[in-house]
Design a protein around this motif. Structure first.
Motif, PDB file in Angstrom:
ATOM      1  N   LEU A  62       0.839  -1.213   0.000  1.00  0.00           N
ATOM      2  CA  LEU A  62       0.000   0.000   0.000  1.00  0.00           C
ATOM      3  C   LEU A  62       0.870   1.259   0.000  1.00  0.00           C
ATOM      4  CD1 LEU A  62      -2.805  -0.788   2.618  1.00  0.00           C
ATOM      5  CD2 LEU A  62      -3.071  -0.566   0.152  1.00  0.00           C
ATOM      6  N   VAL A  63       1.857   1.271   0.877  1.00  0.00           N
ATOM      7  CA  VAL A  63       2.731   2.441   0.982  1.00  0.00           C
ATOM      8  C   VAL A  63       3.507   2.634  -0.323  1.00  0.00           C
ATOM      9  CG1 VAL A  63       4.693   3.438   2.242  1.00  0.00           C
ATOM     10  CG2 VAL A  63       2.854   2.292   3.496  1.00  0.00           C
ATOM     11  N   GLY A  64       3.971   1.547  -0.910  1.00  0.00           N
ATOM     12  CA  GLY A  64       4.680   1.644  -2.183  1.00  0.00           C
ATOM     13  C   GLY A  64       3.804   2.210  -3.292  1.00  0.00           C
ATOM     14  N   VAL A  65       2.565   1.739  -3.373  1.00  0.00           N
ATOM     15  CA  VAL A  65       1.624   2.254  -4.378  1.00  0.00           C
ATOM     16  C   VAL A  65       1.344   3.734  -4.116  1.00  0.00           C
ATOM     17  CG1 VAL A  65      -0.759   2.115  -5.235  1.00  0.00           C
ATOM     18  CG2 VAL A  65       0.593   0.031  -4.925  1.00  0.00           C
ATOM     19  N   LEU A  66       1.215   4.098  -2.858  1.00  0.00           N
ATOM     20  CA  LEU A  66       0.959   5.498  -2.503  1.00  0.00           C
ATOM     21  C   LEU A  66       2.113   6.390  -2.982  1.00  0.00           C
ATOM     22  CD1 LEU A  66      -1.235   7.081  -1.027  1.00  0.00           C
ATOM     23  CD2 LEU A  66       0.054   6.748   1.080  1.00  0.00           C
ATOM     24  N   TRP A  67       3.352   5.963  -2.714  1.00  0.00           N
ATOM     25  CA  TRP A  67       4.501   6.744  -3.164  1.00  0.00           C
ATOM     26  C   TRP A  67       4.599   6.779  -4.698  1.00  0.00           C
ATOM     27  CZ3 TRP A  67       7.137  10.258  -0.694  1.00  0.00           C
ATOM     28  CH2 TRP A  67       7.188  10.225   0.697  1.00  0.00           C
ATOM     29  N   ALA A  68       4.391   5.636  -5.339  1.00  0.00           N
ATOM     30  CA  ALA A  68       4.507   5.575  -6.803  1.00  0.00           C
ATOM     31  C   ALA A  68       3.448   6.437  -7.488  1.00  0.00           C
ATOM     32  CB  ALA A  68       4.400   4.129  -7.281  1.00  0.00           C
ATOM     33  N   THR A  69       2.211   6.354  -7.024  1.00  0.00           N
ATOM     34  CA  THR A  69       1.154   7.151  -7.648  1.00  0.00           C
ATOM     35  C   THR A  69       1.327   8.635  -7.324  1.00  0.00           C
ATOM     36  OG1 THR A  69      -0.346   6.667  -5.793  1.00  0.00           O
ATOM     37  CG2 THR A  69      -0.544   5.285  -7.782  1.00  0.00           C
TER      38      THR A  69
END
Length: 155
Positions: A62-69
């Motif tokens: 979730l955190v990775g997707v948040l940073w990537a988006t």
């Protein structure tokens, strides 16, 4: 705004809402119920370990997707004002702090808690509660700033 950025905005906001909501649910619903269910702090701790088992990597995702988006939205942003950039920078700082706290909980605090002696549990429980409240505040504030960026003037 074309379909691609709108899709990224929706994924970004949805993932942020999911992280925020899951933290709030754990903090204000699950943890108090566990305390009411069991009279023994060690049983509460055992129940929390069972519930927490296997949750680290989904949250990392979730955190990775948040940073990537978030990065994608910044890179795709049209010309923006200094105020918009200040809000985005503030949001990034808040998310970095929340990410850092999550990493501490996952790789430092949680192992310490798993192997704690019964006498150490009350202090560790209080520390985890403070960290959880702080993480919730950081993510909630970042979420609010994200909403503000959608209403900031662009030119």
């Amino acid at each position: 705004m074309d379909a691609l950025p709108i899709g990224i905005v929706l994924v970004h906001a949805g993932v942020a809402a999911l992280w925020l909501g899951s933290m709030a649910y754990s903090l204000f619903v699950v943890q108090p119920k566990l305390t009411r269910m069991f009279d023994d702090p060690e049983r509460v701790e055992d129940a929390q370990r069972v519930l927490a088992h296997g949750n680290r990597w989904p949250v990392v995702g979730l955190v990775g997707v948040l940073w990537a988006t978030g990065l994608a939205l910044v890179l795709l942003a049209p010309e923006r004002t200094a105020g918009w950039w200040a809000v985005v920078a503030g949001k990034a700082v808040l998310l970095a702090a929340a990410t850092g706290l999550f990493c501490w909980v996952s790789w430092r605090g949680w192992p310490r808690r798993v192997f704690a002696l019964p006498a150490e549990l009350p202090g560790l429980t209080r520390r985890f509660r403070r960290v959880a409240v702080l993480m919730l505040a950081l993510v909630a504030t970042a979420y609010a700033l994200g909403i503000l960026t959608t209403h900031a003037d662009s030119t």
